[in-house]
Design a protein around this motif. Structure first.
Motif, PDB file in Angstrom:
ATOM      1  N   ASN A  29      47.322  36.358  47.089  1.00 41.84           N
ATOM      2  CA  ASN A  29      47.622  36.905  48.410  1.00 41.84           C
ATOM      3  C   ASN A  29      46.504  37.830  48.910  1.00 41.84           C
ATOM      4  N   VAL A  30      45.260  37.354  48.737  1.00 43.91           N
ATOM      5  CA  VAL A  30      44.079  38.079  49.216  1.00 43.91           C
ATOM      6  C   VAL A  30      43.152  37.075  49.898  1.00 43.91           C
ATOM      7  N   SER A  31      42.088  37.558  50.485  1.00 44.29           N
ATOM      8  CA  SER A  31      41.139  36.673  51.170  1.00 44.29           C
ATOM      9  C   SER A  31      40.233  35.955  50.166  1.00 44.29           C
ATOM     10  N   ARG A  32      39.644  34.865  50.643  1.00 42.85           N
ATOM     11  CA  ARG A  32      38.705  34.111  49.814  1.00 42.85           C
ATOM     12  C   ARG A  32      37.518  34.986  49.409  1.00 42.85           C
ATOM     13  N   SER A  33      37.008  35.771  50.354  1.00 42.78           N
ATOM     14  CA  SER A  33      35.849  36.613  50.047  1.00 42.78           C
ATOM     15  C   SER A  33      36.197  37.659  48.984  1.00 42.78           C
ATOM     16  N   THR A  34      37.434  38.167  49.014  1.00 45.08           N
ATOM     17  CA  THR A  34      37.863  39.125  47.983  1.00 45.08           C
ATOM     18  C   THR A  34      37.820  38.467  46.609  1.00 45.08           C
ATOM     19  N   VAL A  35      38.316  37.238  46.514  1.00 46.04           N
ATOM     20  CA  VAL A  35      38.304  36.517  45.230  1.00 46.04           C
ATOM     21  C   VAL A  35      36.864  36.260  44.783  1.00 46.04           C
ATOM     22  N   GLN A  36      36.022  35.798  45.708  1.00 44.01           N
ATOM     23  CA  GLN A  36      34.616  35.547  45.357  1.00 44.01           C
ATOM     24  C   GLN A  36      33.942  36.816  44.861  1.00 44.01           C
ATOM     25  N   ASN A  37      34.182  37.934  45.540  1.00 40.97           N
ATOM     26  CA  ASN A  37      33.571  39.200  45.137  1.00 40.97           C
ATOM     27  C   ASN A  37      34.084  39.663  43.773  1.00 40.97           C
ATOM     28  N   ARG A  38      35.401  39.506  43.535  1.00 42.41           N
ATOM     29  CA  ARG A  38      35.974  39.923  42.249  1.00 42.41           C
ATOM     30  C   ARG A  38      35.411  39.077  41.109  1.00 42.41           C
ATOM     31  N   ILE A  39      35.318  37.758  41.326  1.00 42.65           N
ATOM     32  CA  ILE A  39      34.757  36.884  40.287  1.00 42.65           C
ATOM     33  C   ILE A  39      33.304  37.260  40.020  1.00 42.65           C
ATOM     34  N   ALA A  40      32.529  37.482  41.080  1.00 41.60           N
ATOM     35  CA  ALA A  40      31.125  37.873  40.910  1.00 41.60           C
ATOM     36  C   ALA A  40      31.016  39.182  40.130  1.00 41.60           C
ATOM     37  N   LYS A  41      31.887  40.135  40.447  1.00 41.39           N
ATOM     38  CA  LYS A  41      31.876  41.427  39.750  1.00 41.39           C
ATOM     39  C   LYS A  41      32.250  41.251  38.267  1.00 41.39           C
ATOM     40  N   LEU A  42      33.268  40.434  38.012  1.00 43.34           N
ATOM     41  CA  LEU A  42      33.688  40.202  36.628  1.00 43.34           C
ATOM     42  C   LEU A  42      32.596  39.478  35.827  1.00 43.34           C
ATOM     43  N   GLU A  43      31.890  38.568  36.466  1.00 41.28           N
ATOM     44  CA  GLU A  43      30.781  37.877  35.795  1.00 41.28           C
ATOM     45  C   GLU A  43      29.619  38.840  35.549  1.00 41.28           C
ATOM     46  N   ALA A  44      29.264  39.633  36.559  1.00 39.59           N
ATOM     47  CA  ALA A  44      28.136  40.561  36.434  1.00 39.59           C
ATOM     48  C   ALA A  44      28.385  41.626  35.374  1.00 39.59           C
ATOM     49  N   SER A  45      29.636  42.056  35.244  1.00 40.62           N
ATOM     50  CA  SER A  45      29.950  43.100  34.263  1.00 40.62           C
ATOM     51  C   SER A  45      30.164  42.542  32.858  1.00 40.62           C
ATOM     52  N   GLY A  46      30.151  41.205  32.740  1.00 39.25           N
ATOM     53  CA  GLY A  46      30.321  40.599  31.423  1.00 39.25           C
ATOM     54  C   GLY A  46      31.762  40.360  31.022  1.00 39.25           C
ATOM     55  N   VAL A  47      32.715  40.688  31.892  1.00 38.54           N
ATOM     56  CA  VAL A  47      34.121  40.401  31.582  1.00 38.54           C
ATOM     57  C   VAL A  47      34.309  38.893  31.499  1.00 38.54           C
ATOM     58  N   ILE A  48      33.741  38.174  32.468  1.00 38.68           N
ATOM     59  CA  ILE A  48      33.714  36.712  32.408  1.00 38.68           C
ATOM     60  C   ILE A  48      32.318  36.323  31.943  1.00 38.68           C
ATOM     61  N   ARG A  49      32.249  35.729  30.771  1.00 34.07           N
ATOM     62  CA  ARG A  49      30.957  35.336  30.195  1.00 34.07           C
ATOM     63  C   ARG A  49      30.627  33.883  30.500  1.00 34.07           C
ATOM     64  N   GLY A  50      31.641  33.075  30.752  1.00 33.48           N
ATOM     65  CA  GLY A  50      31.398  31.668  31.036  1.00 33.48           C
ATOM     66  C   GLY A  50      32.708  30.928  31.169  1.00 33.48           C
ATOM     67  N   TYR A  51      32.600  29.651  31.344  1.00 28.95           N
ATOM     68  CA  TYR A  51      33.760  28.790  31.521  1.00 28.95           C
ATOM     69  C   TYR A  51      33.641  27.667  30.495  1.00 28.95           C
ATOM     70  N   ALA A  52      34.769  27.205  29.990  1.00 30.91           N
ATOM     71  CA  ALA A  52      34.733  26.236  28.911  1.00 30.91           C
ATOM     72  C   ALA A  52      35.656  25.055  29.198  1.00 30.91           C
ATOM     73  N   VAL A  53      35.419  23.986  28.489  1.00 28.21           N
ATOM     74  CA  VAL A  53      36.251  22.799  28.583  1.00 28.21           C
ATOM     75  C   VAL A  53      37.403  22.928  27.602  1.00 28.21           C
ATOM     76  N   GLN A  54      38.607  22.653  28.072  1.00 32.20           N
ATOM     77  CA  GLN A  54      39.764  22.573  27.189  1.00 32.20           C
ATOM     78  C   GLN A  54      40.110  21.110  27.053  1.00 32.20           C
ATOM     79  N   LEU A  55      40.125  20.624  25.829  1.00 29.05           N
ATOM     80  CA  LEU A  55      40.438  19.225  25.598  1.00 29.05           C
ATOM     81  C   LEU A  55      41.915  18.999  25.846  1.00 29.05           C
ATOM     82  N   GLY A  56      42.249  17.856  26.369  1.00 25.95           N
ATOM     83  CA  GLY A  56      43.637  17.587  26.671  1.00 25.95           C
ATOM     84  C   GLY A  56      44.008  16.141  26.413  1.00 25.95           C
TER      85      GLY A  56
END
Length: 142
Positions: A29-56
């Motif tokens: 329930n926020v704007s797209r730009s808010t989500v983009q900024n939060r993801i960028a911040k989490l990546e820059a701070s190292g909270v999000i280090r990368g994305y991975a494949v989950q086998l299914g």
């Protein structure tokens, strides 16, 4: 520390890291730009280090997984860690406290392959002993 909204965002990304920014924004329930900024911040701070494949699907259902506790001769720990990293079926390696020094998560395509990998681990220079637990069922994974 991260805020509640960032925690909710991380939960959504753990459930599906390929979710669109629009879907994430609607769920939070926020704007797209808010989500983009939060993801960028989490990546820059190292909270999000990368994305991975989950086998299914059928491939994942046919995988055999074991948690292997490993006791290592202390002077050979670095060498043993390097050797374990070279075994492609070892998907994760943890240093732990207690009787054993390491826990390796091993994923194989059959019990025969798992048995061979367990033998390979047990025969590594620096491994004193191992104890394995085969995963019978995964109740949930985040």
């Amino acid at each position: 520390m991260i805020g509640k909204q960032d925690q909710e965002l991380l939960l959504l990304l753990r459930q599906n890291a390929r979710s669109s920014i629009s879907d994430l924004a609607r769920a939070l329930n926020v704007s797209r730009s808010t989500v983009q900024n939060r993801i960028a911040k989490l990546e820059a701070s190292g909270v999000i280090r990368g994305y991975a494949v989950q086998l299914g699907g059928e491939f994942s259902a046919n995988q055999v997984e074991a948690h292997v506790s490993i006791k290592v001769f202390q002077k050979l720990t670095a060498r043993t860690n390097t050797a374990l990293e070279q075994i492609s079926q070892v998907s994760q390696l943890y240093s732990v406290s207690g009787e054993y020094d390491l826990i390796a998560i091993v994923q194989a395509q059959s019990l025969e392959e798992l048995s061979a990998v367990l033998d390979e681990i047990g025969n590594l220079e620096g491994v004193e002993r191992t104890n394995s637990a085969v995963v019978l069922e995964t109740r949930f994974r985040r």
